[in-house]
Design a protein around this motif. Structure first.
Motif, PDB file in Angstrom:
ATOM      1  N   SER A 138     -30.639  -1.459  19.128  1.00 48.87           N
ATOM      2  CA  SER A 138     -31.859  -1.941  19.758  1.00 48.87           C
ATOM      3  C   SER A 138     -32.883  -0.817  19.858  1.00 48.87           C
ATOM      4  O   SER A 138     -32.546   0.373  19.815  1.00 48.87           O
ATOM      5  N   ASP A 222     -34.911  -4.296  25.016  1.00 48.78           N
ATOM      6  CA  ASP A 222     -34.110  -5.504  24.734  1.00 48.78           C
ATOM      7  C   ASP A 222     -34.590  -6.186  23.444  1.00 48.78           C
ATOM      8  O   ASP A 222     -34.754  -7.409  23.394  1.00 48.78           O
ATOM      9  N   TYR A 223     -34.796  -5.384  22.435  1.00 45.34           N
ATOM     10  CA  TYR A 223     -35.355  -5.869  21.169  1.00 45.34           C
ATOM     11  C   TYR A 223     -34.577  -5.193  20.045  1.00 45.34           C
ATOM     12  O   TYR A 223     -34.676  -3.989  19.831  1.00 45.34           O
ATOM     13  N   LYS A 224     -33.790  -5.967  19.333  1.00 48.32           N
ATOM     14  CA  LYS A 224     -32.969  -5.412  18.255  1.00 48.32           C
ATOM     15  C   LYS A 224     -33.835  -5.053  17.052  1.00 48.32           C
ATOM     16  O   LYS A 224     -34.815  -5.751  16.752  1.00 48.32           O
TER      17      LYS A 224
END
Length: 252
Positions: A138, A222-224
């Motif tokens: 992430s 919270d962002y892959k």
């Protein structure tokens, strides 16, 4: 049932329980080689078939088009595919970071080894993104003091490897030492702090990037990375990345 019979049954049950516990305490196992010789079970195959087909349709849906084939071995200090990945992370993550903090990402640093596949000429799909980034890494943002930014630059100058960067420019002299460095065309001020987008592996010192351990703060988006790639491909008709002058070494 009289008490004598009752005690006899209870005794038998107790003995069986103890025997069972004794047997269970011994665990044996063996290796089973998983290969094509194992026969599939038709009922299970029939059950999962529609799910597999649906997943494959989703993964193979065309999102964009690549004008050429790109590999992380195409260049020395920067590559087209690495530049693309770093630029995508900046473009997709900066609005998220700004919305949450009111600040912008200054530059991006990822690791060369994190690129796990080529991008082939032709259609780009979700499967392309999964092949490029099969891990669950992430995006995180480090608030990095200038002294640690200097360590970052020294690390890259010494490594002389095409670690993907975006909005950062590095120029080495002919002997391989740092000659110039800038962020968004402004010389780096080592008395400032910078917001550096990276991944959750590197932020913990992965690939020897210990300078991130000096972060004043770490923002988890919270962002892959894979999802950022997919989001970019979905809104981009054609990709045509190039190796450029963001990380170069002078010859004289």
């Amino acid at each position: 049932m009289n008490f004598k019979n009752l005690f006899l049954i209870l005794g038998l049950l107790l003995a069986m329980s103890c025997k069972t516990q004794k047997d269970v305490s011994k665990i044996e196992g063996k290796n089973i080689n998983i290969n094509d010789s194992l026969q599939s079970i038709t009922s299970i195959e029939n059950f999962i078939k529609p799910y597999r087909e649906n997943i494959n349709r989703d993964l193979d849906s065309i999102l964009a088009y690549s004008v050429d084939t790109y590999s992380k071995s195409d260049g020395h200090l920067n590559t087209a595919i690495g530049n693309l990945m770093a630029d995508v992370i900046y473009e997709e993550a900066d609005p998220v970071f700004f919305k949450r903090t009111g600040a912008h990402i200054d530059f991006v640093l990822m690791n060369h080894g994190g690129i796990r596949s080529i991008i082939s000429k032709g259609p780009i799909s979700k499967r392309t993104a999964f092949e490029l980034m099969p891990f669950e890494n992430s995006i995180v943002v480090s608030k990095l003091p200038g002294a640690n930014v200097k360590e970052l630059l020294d690390y890259l100058a010494k490594a002389k490897r095409a670690h993907p960067i975006s909005k950062l420019k590095i120029v080495l002299d002919k002997d391989g030492y740092l000659a110039e460095s800038s962020v968004n065309q402004v010389p780096i001020d080592f008395n400032k702090t910078y917001y550096v987008a990276t991944n959750d592996y590197l932020i913990n010192g992965g690939d020897g990037m210990d300078f991130f351990k000096g972060s004043e703060a770490v923002y988890v988006l919270d962002y892959k990375i894979r999802n950022a790639l997919i989001d970019y491909f979905m809104k981009t008709d054609t990709i045509n990345p190039v190796a450029d002058d963001r990380f170069i070494q002078l010859t004289d």
